[in-house]
Design a protein around this motif. Sequence first.
Motif, PDB file in Angstrom:
ATOM      1  N   LYS A 224      31.353   0.578 -21.969  1.00  0.00           N
ATOM      2  CA  LYS A 224      32.094  -0.296 -21.059  1.00  0.00           C
ATOM      3  C   LYS A 224      31.223  -0.848 -19.922  1.00  0.00           C
ATOM      4  O   LYS A 224      30.285  -0.195 -19.471  1.00  0.00           O
ATOM      5  CB  LYS A 224      33.244   0.488 -20.418  1.00  0.00           C
ATOM      6  CG  LYS A 224      34.296   0.999 -21.397  1.00  0.00           C
ATOM      7  CD  LYS A 224      35.280  -0.080 -21.772  1.00  0.00           C
ATOM      8  CE  LYS A 224      36.441   0.465 -22.591  1.00  0.00           C
ATOM      9  NZ  LYS A 224      36.016   0.987 -23.914  1.00  0.00           N
TER      10      LYS A 224
ATOM     11  N   ASN B 261      34.825   8.196  -7.521  1.00  0.00           N
ATOM     12  CA  ASN B 261      36.086   7.493  -7.728  1.00  0.00           C
ATOM     13  C   ASN B 261      36.819   7.169  -6.430  1.00  0.00           C
ATOM     14  O   ASN B 261      37.823   6.491  -6.427  1.00  0.00           O
ATOM     15  CB  ASN B 261      36.990   8.255  -8.710  1.00  0.00           C
ATOM     16  CG  ASN B 261      37.300   9.663  -8.239  1.00  0.00           C
ATOM     17  OD1 ASN B 261      37.070  10.004  -7.083  1.00  0.00           O
ATOM     18  ND2 ASN B 261      37.832  10.476  -9.149  1.00  0.00           N
TER      19      ASN B 261
ATOM     20  N   LYS C 273      37.253   3.105  -7.646  1.00  0.00           N
ATOM     21  CA  LYS C 273      38.496   3.749  -8.071  1.00  0.00           C
ATOM     22  C   LYS C 273      38.730   3.653  -9.561  1.00  0.00           C
ATOM     23  O   LYS C 273      39.177   4.598 -10.190  1.00  0.00           O
ATOM     24  CB  LYS C 273      39.688   3.110  -7.354  1.00  0.00           C
ATOM     25  CG  LYS C 273      39.663   3.277  -5.859  1.00  0.00           C
ATOM     26  CD  LYS C 273      40.930   2.702  -5.248  1.00  0.00           C
ATOM     27  CE  LYS C 273      40.835   2.638  -3.738  1.00  0.00           C
ATOM     28  NZ  LYS C 273      39.724   1.752  -3.285  1.00  0.00           N
ATOM     29  N   GLU C 274      38.410   2.497 -10.129  1.00  0.00           N
ATOM     30  CA  GLU C 274      38.803   2.241 -11.515  1.00  0.00           C
ATOM     31  C   GLU C 274      37.989   3.055 -12.516  1.00  0.00           C
ATOM     32  O   GLU C 274      38.319   3.095 -13.690  1.00  0.00           O
ATOM     33  CB  GLU C 274      38.653   0.758 -11.835  1.00  0.00           C
ATOM     34  CG  GLU C 274      39.540  -0.136 -10.984  1.00  0.00           C
ATOM     35  CD  GLU C 274      38.944  -0.440  -9.606  1.00  0.00           C
ATOM     36  OE1 GLU C 274      37.835   0.047  -9.311  1.00  0.00           O
ATOM     37  OE2 GLU C 274      39.602  -1.149  -8.838  1.00  0.00           O
TER      38      GLU C 274
ATOM     39  N   THR D  18      35.075  -4.084  -5.115  1.00  0.00           N
ATOM     40  CA  THR D  18      36.344  -4.314  -5.793  1.00  0.00           C
ATOM     41  C   THR D  18      36.045  -4.694  -7.235  1.00  0.00           C
ATOM     42  O   THR D  18      35.181  -5.560  -7.477  1.00  0.00           O
ATOM     43  CB  THR D  18      37.103  -5.475  -5.100  1.00  0.00           C
ATOM     44  OG1 THR D  18      37.198  -5.160  -3.708  1.00  0.00           O
ATOM     45  CG2 THR D  18      38.487  -5.665  -5.686  1.00  0.00           C
TER      46      THR D  18
ATOM     47  N   TYR E 175      31.599  -4.988 -10.132  1.00  0.00           N
ATOM     48  CA  TYR E 175      32.159  -4.854  -8.787  1.00  0.00           C
ATOM     49  C   TYR E 175      31.535  -5.870  -7.849  1.00  0.00           C
ATOM     50  O   TYR E 175      30.334  -6.136  -7.918  1.00  0.00           O
ATOM     51  CB  TYR E 175      31.876  -3.453  -8.217  1.00  0.00           C
ATOM     52  CG  TYR E 175      32.784  -2.385  -8.767  1.00  0.00           C
ATOM     53  CD1 TYR E 175      33.977  -2.075  -8.128  1.00  0.00           C
ATOM     54  CD2 TYR E 175      32.448  -1.690  -9.930  1.00  0.00           C
ATOM     55  CE1 TYR E 175      34.819  -1.091  -8.627  1.00  0.00           C
ATOM     56  CE2 TYR E 175      33.286  -0.711 -10.438  1.00  0.00           C
ATOM     57  CZ  TYR E 175      34.471  -0.417  -9.779  1.00  0.00           C
ATOM     58  OH  TYR E 175      35.303   0.554 -10.273  1.00  0.00           O
TER      59      TYR E 175
ATOM     60  N   ASP F 292      37.961   5.982 -13.034  1.00  0.00           N
ATOM     61  CA  ASP F 292      38.764   7.076 -13.572  1.00  0.00           C
ATOM     62  C   ASP F 292      39.933   6.605 -14.421  1.00  0.00           C
ATOM     63  O   ASP F 292      40.601   7.400 -15.043  1.00  0.00           O
ATOM     64  CB  ASP F 292      39.338   7.911 -12.418  1.00  0.00           C
ATOM     65  CG  ASP F 292      38.523   9.153 -12.200  1.00  0.00           C
ATOM     66  OD1 ASP F 292      37.529   9.330 -12.930  1.00  0.00           O
ATOM     67  OD2 ASP F 292      38.885   9.939 -11.319  1.00  0.00           O
ATOM     68  N   ASP F 293      40.199   5.315 -14.403  1.00  0.00           N
ATOM     69  CA  ASP F 293      41.420   4.832 -15.039  1.00  0.00           C
ATOM     70  C   ASP F 293      41.412   4.987 -16.549  1.00  0.00           C
ATOM     71  O   ASP F 293      42.450   5.133 -17.169  1.00  0.00           O
ATOM     72  CB  ASP F 293      41.684   3.366 -14.667  1.00  0.00           C
ATOM     73  CG  ASP F 293      42.114   3.248 -13.207  1.00  0.00           C
ATOM     74  OD1 ASP F 293      42.291   4.305 -12.575  1.00  0.00           O
ATOM     75  OD2 ASP F 293      42.246   2.117 -12.730  1.00  0.00           O
ATOM     76  N   ILE F 294      40.230   4.932 -17.113  1.00  0.00           N
ATOM     77  CA  ILE F 294      40.168   5.109 -18.557  1.00  0.00           C
ATOM     78  C   ILE F 294      39.764   6.542 -18.810  1.00  0.00           C
ATOM     79  O   ILE F 294      38.632   6.936 -18.562  1.00  0.00           O
ATOM     80  CB  ILE F 294      39.134   4.164 -19.185  1.00  0.00           C
ATOM     81  CG1 ILE F 294      39.461   2.731 -18.787  1.00  0.00           C
ATOM     82  CG2 ILE F 294      39.105   4.320 -20.690  1.00  0.00           C
ATOM     83  CD1 ILE F 294      38.440   1.744 -19.267  1.00  0.00           C
ATOM     84  N   HIS F 295      40.701   7.329 -19.277  1.00  0.00           N
ATOM     85  CA  HIS F 295      40.389   8.742 -19.434  1.00  0.00           C
ATOM     86  C   HIS F 295      39.464   8.934 -20.615  1.00  0.00           C
ATOM     87  O   HIS F 295      39.425   8.130 -21.527  1.00  0.00           O
ATOM     88  CB  HIS F 295      41.684   9.538 -19.566  1.00  0.00           C
ATOM     89  CG  HIS F 295      42.430   9.497 -18.279  1.00  0.00           C
ATOM     90  ND1 HIS F 295      42.040  10.209 -17.177  1.00  0.00           N
ATOM     91  CD2 HIS F 295      43.494   8.767 -17.890  1.00  0.00           C
ATOM     92  CE1 HIS F 295      42.839   9.936 -16.180  1.00  0.00           C
ATOM     93  NE2 HIS F 295      43.734   9.059 -16.582  1.00  0.00           N
TER      94      HIS F 295
END
Length: 437
Positions: A118, A78, A82-83, A126, A122, A85-88
Motif C-alpha cells: 500500500k 498512529n 492516524k490512517e 493529512t 500525506y 491503523d485503519d487497515i488491520h
Amino acid sequence: MKLLTKTLFLCLAICLTNGAPTHHEHAAEGHGGHHAALPDRCSGLEFDAIVPDETGKMFFFKGDYVWGGFGGEVHLANETFKELDDIHGLGHIDAAFRMHNTENPDEHDRMILLLDDKVFSYYNHTLEDGYPKEIQEVFAGVPTHLDAAVECPKEQCKSDSVLFFKGHDVHVYDITTKTVKTKTWSHLPVCTSAIHWLMQHYCFHGHNFTRFNPVTGEVAGDGYPKDARNYFMTCQSFGHGGGYKIPKCSETKIDAITADDTGKTYLFAGPIYMRLDTKRDGLHAFHITRAWKEVTHGVDAVFSYTDKIYLIKDDKVYIYKGDGQYTLIEGYPKTLKEELGIEGHVDAAFVCPSEHTVHIIQGHTMHDVDLTATPRVVTEDHALALHDIDAGLCGPEGINVFKGSEYYHYENAKALADTTVSPLSKPITSAMMGCRD
Ligand SMILES: *[C@@H]1O[C@H](CO)[C@@H](O)[C@H](O)[C@H]1NC(C)=O
Ligand SMILES: *[C@@H]1O[C@H](CO)[C@@H](O)[C@H](O)[C@H]1NC(C)=O
Ligand SMILES: *[C@@H]1O[C@H](CO)[C@@H](O)[C@H](O)[C@H]1NC(C)=O
C-alpha cells in the motif's frame, strides 16, 4: 517561508539540549506493546523509514513508533498518521520518501509512506483523498514489501525519480515516463531506510548510515559508515558536543552573515554556522570548523567575493575557495592590514552582488576597500549614523544591517553611508534567521 516558522529543529553534529533521552529501550517490536517501555533511539535503532515532511521536519519510524525532528520525543506513529491503523493486518511502515515532482505541484512534497503493498500519501499530516492505494497502481512495476525508498530530483538523477530498495536491488522509478529500471548494488549495505538531505543521499543500515551516489550507487569514501546518533539525532554522549541551542528571535545575536553568487547563505553565531538557503531540509547548526577547519574561535565578519569566502577573526583574514566544500588558500590566514589595508576589530563586512568593493564596518565607520586593487587599499571612509552593528548582508533587495535582535534596511551602500538618522529597526524573524518565535 511561513511553514518554516513552526519547524525549527536542529542539527547535525551539535544538537539541541532539550532532547535528552529519558526512556529505556524497547526490545520487542510490532503491535501489542501496550505496557512495554518506549523505545530509545539513542540506544542504536535500525529505523524502518526516515522521511521529511513538506516543511523539512524529519520523521524517524520504528515499529509502532515515530520521532519527529532530530530532538523530538517518541510517539505512537498512529497518533500523527492516524490512517496507518485503519487497515488491520498491515504491519509497520516498510519505507517512506518525500515526493519530488516539480512538474506536478499536486504531487510535489507529499510524504509517501509504503506499507506492504500500500501507498499512503500525506500532506500537512493529512492523508490525501483516494489513499491508501496499491503500489502497483501508483508506481507500476515496483515490488511490494520494500526495504527503503528515497526521492531523487532531476538535478541529481536527470529526471525526477524515486529509488525503491529491496535487498540489493534498486528499482529506479522515473516519475515523468512512469518507467522502472532495476539495478543491483551489491556493494552498498542493504538499506532499511534512505533519505535525501542537503543535496546528498544516505542509506541507513543498523544504526549506521552511508552516503551514496544515487545514479551509480557508489559509496562515499570519507569515513562511512558513520553512526547516525552522531548526526541525525540528539543523543547525550553522542555528536560533537556543543549543546548549542537555537535562540529565541528576541534574543538573537549573530556575528556574521554572507551569501555567495550561487545563493548559498551562511549565518554565524558563536561556534556555529547555519545554511539559511536550504530550508526545505530544515535549518541545522554546525560547528564552524566542520566547513572551515582552521577557524576555531568563531568569526567577527564574513563576506563572499567571486568564488571565495573571507572569514575575519581578530586581526586575521582566512580566505577559502570552494563550493560547499572549502579549502583554505595557501598562505592564509594573513593579517587584516596585509590583506585589506585596515587594522582593529571588524564588526561587519559585505560585498554587493557583482560589485568589487567590500564595505567594512568598524564602530562608527564604514571603509570601502577596492578588491581589484593590489595591494588592497581603503578608497573611501564614511561616518555612519548606526554603530556597534553585528553583521551586514547585501543582496538584490538592498542591505540589511543586523544589531542584536533587530535589523535596519537600506536601499544600497550609498544610502547607508549618507543617512544621518538611522531608519526604524525591524525585529529579526524566524524566517530570516531560523531563530525561535
Ligand atoms: C495505535 O497503535 C497502538 C500500538 O499498536 C495501539 O495499541 C493503539 O490502539 C493504536 N491507536 C489507535 C487510535 O488506533
Ligand atoms: C493543516 O492542517 C491543520 C489541521 O490539521 C489545519 O488547521 C491547517 O489549516 C492545515 N494547513 C493547510 C495549509 O492546509
Ligand atoms: C557501524 O559502523 C562501524 C564502523 O564505522 C562498524 O564497526 C560497526 O560494525 C557498524 N555497525 C553496524 C550495526 O552496522
